[in-house]
Design an enzyme around this catalytic site. Structure first.
Site, PDB file in Angstrom:
ATOM      1  CE  LYS A 160     -30.728  -0.327 121.032  1.00 31.76           C
ATOM      2  NZ  LYS A 160     -31.741   0.725 120.359  1.00 31.76           N
ATOM      3  N   GLY A 195     -35.762  -2.775 122.567  1.00 30.18           N
ATOM      4  CA  GLY A 195     -36.808  -2.679 123.477  1.00 30.18           C
ATOM      5  C   GLY A 195     -37.890  -3.517 123.850  1.00 30.18           C
TER       6      GLY A 195
END
Ligand code: HSE
Length: 444
Positions: A205, A134
């Site tokens: 990720k 994020g």
């Protein structure tokens, strides 16, 4: 200079955050970028909701392809998610000569090779800071800030939902299922939390970080993925008694034989900073040969934290728009023609080749010789024991219990050797339940 024109595909949580941050900070962003950045078109299936976010000055449409077909749009921001329509739209946007910003880790981890190749051929940028952790600028740090280094390893708490669940399990002494329900009630966990709790989101990720850390192609299919669904409150408690916390880590590591790429619950020494990352927060530790260990901490999800990363990508693109594409930072940090070869020289290792230490919890009959038999089998497989903890039988199975838990910490062991030893131990008549095995990472 003319402002850069941006089209959003999807204006949910991250899209509305992006719109608001660009509006609020437009003067400073213009001073940084050297030109304005304007969202001039938004596509969303829910056009009424989209209009309520962006007002009358922005054109709202129901069909994403109208944004891609608009010659005035310079950058397409894909915030739809998933591998389906998002993949088609990203490839169409690239083919139409648009730069792309995306938060879509699943898409890039699985189809990144095809997407980055298409972008390089067309001379456009695909930027994805928001796809990993994020608001933490970890892509920027790995690709640019640490570019001098031979990266040795990266380990991160890169899924907020699971970190929230593990924190609650530890704080309140609860089991996984109970906390998951609570997390869903509070809106931390999705109604279908499978990708989060099974480790898939973290593996997407970790796959991206692995590629940019080591200069290899994205290889999600080679990642080892294990989530937190089988963790018992007892393991979190025992780990604590031994000086460890259990975290879901995404790990990628350079070894003599190749690259480790794995997501699984891990015991981490309680004194490490990353062990103290609580709730839905994210953190990534990177070890480089020159810099040593660095730590990045922040919000891994949410409207404006993720928008912070999207807008940073837009600023990079605004600065580079119109420049020779050779001047931009390579999508995966290394020049693209060097990636394929590195993929062979630095293969992603099968899990059996990974070397790590272990926490084992073995439910046994509380009788003479059981511990000796188990340690004998471990020794026979060349596995060295670091510590042993035996619980009182009463504490484990209630008063008068004839069962107990043996907790064993090992030194570094090849996973394949551990698999073999555990199969033998599991076969002992005095071992009464499936053995719990959690990997241990010292991160030093
Ligand atoms: N679902 C993710 C998390 C956020 O819980 O961290 C988006 O990747």
């Amino acid at each position: 200079m003319k402002p850069i024109q941006v089209g959003l595909l999807g204006i949910g949580t991250v899209g509305s955050g992006t719109f608001n941050v660009l509006e609020r900070n437009q003067d400073e962003i213009r001073r940084r970028a050297g030109r304005g950045i304007e969202i001039t078109m938004v596509a969303d299936l829910d056009t009424e909701r989209a209009k309520s976010v962006v007002g009358d000055k922005v054109k709202v449409v129901g069909d994403a392809r109208e944004v891609i077909a608009n010659p005035g749009i310079d950058v397409v921001v894909e915030l739809i998610g998933g591998y389906g329509i998002a993949k088609a739209l990203v490839l169409e946007a690239i083919a139409a000569g648009k730069h792309v910003v995306t938060a879509n880790k699943a898409l890039l981890a699985v189809h990144g090779t095809e997407i980055f190749k298409a972008a390089a051929e067309k001379g456009v940028i695909v930027a994805y800071e928001a796809a990993v952790a994020g608001g933490i600028p970890i892509i920027k740090a790995l690709r640019e800030g640490l570019t001098a280094n031979s990266i040795q390893w990266v380990a991160g708490i890169i899924n907020g939902t699971t970190n929230f669940i593990l924190s609650e399990m530890r704080d309140k002494g609860l089991d996984f299922d109970v906390v998951l329900k609570e997390a869903q009630r509070l809106g931390y966990a999705e109604a279908d939390p499978t990708f989060d709790i099974e480790g898939v989101d973290a593996a997407h990720k970790a796959t991206l970080m692995s590629a940019i850390a080591f200069g290899i192609p994205v290889q999600f299919d080679k990642a080892y993925v294990e989530g937190i669904t089988k963790l018992a409150g007892a393991d979190i408690k025992y780990a604590e008694q031994l000086g460890y916390r259990i975290k879901l880590l995404g790990i990628t590591k350079r070894t003599d034989k190749g690259i480790e790429l794995r997501v699984h619950p891990s015991l981490v020494p309680a004194k490490r900073l990353i062990a103290n990352v609580e709730g839905a927060m994210n953190a990534v530790v990177v070890n480089g040969d020159a810099v040593g260990t660095t730590l990045y901490y922040g919000k891994g999800a949410g409207s404006e934290p993720t928008a912070s990363a999207v807008v940073a990508d837009l600023v990079d693109i605004a600065r580079l728009h119109g420049a020779d594409p050779a001047h931009s930072v390579p999508a995966l940090a290394f020049q693209s023609h060097t990636l394929a070869a590195a993929g062979h020289e630095l293969p992603v290792l099968p899990m059996a080749e990974v070397v790590t230490s272990y926490y084992l919890r073995i439910r046994v009959a509380d009788e003479a010789g059981v511990l000796a038999k188990i340690t004998g089998l471990l020794a026979g497989a060349g596995i060295s024991i670091d510590a042993v903890l035996q619980r009182e039988a009463d504490e484990v199975g209630g008063e008068g219990s004839t069962q107990t838990d043996l907790i064993i910490l090992t030194h570094d062991t090849r996973e394949g050797d551990m698999d073999k030893a555990l199969a033998e131990i599991q076969g002992l008549p005095t071992v009464l339940a499936p053995i719990t095995r959690i990997r241990k990472e010292e991160l030093n």
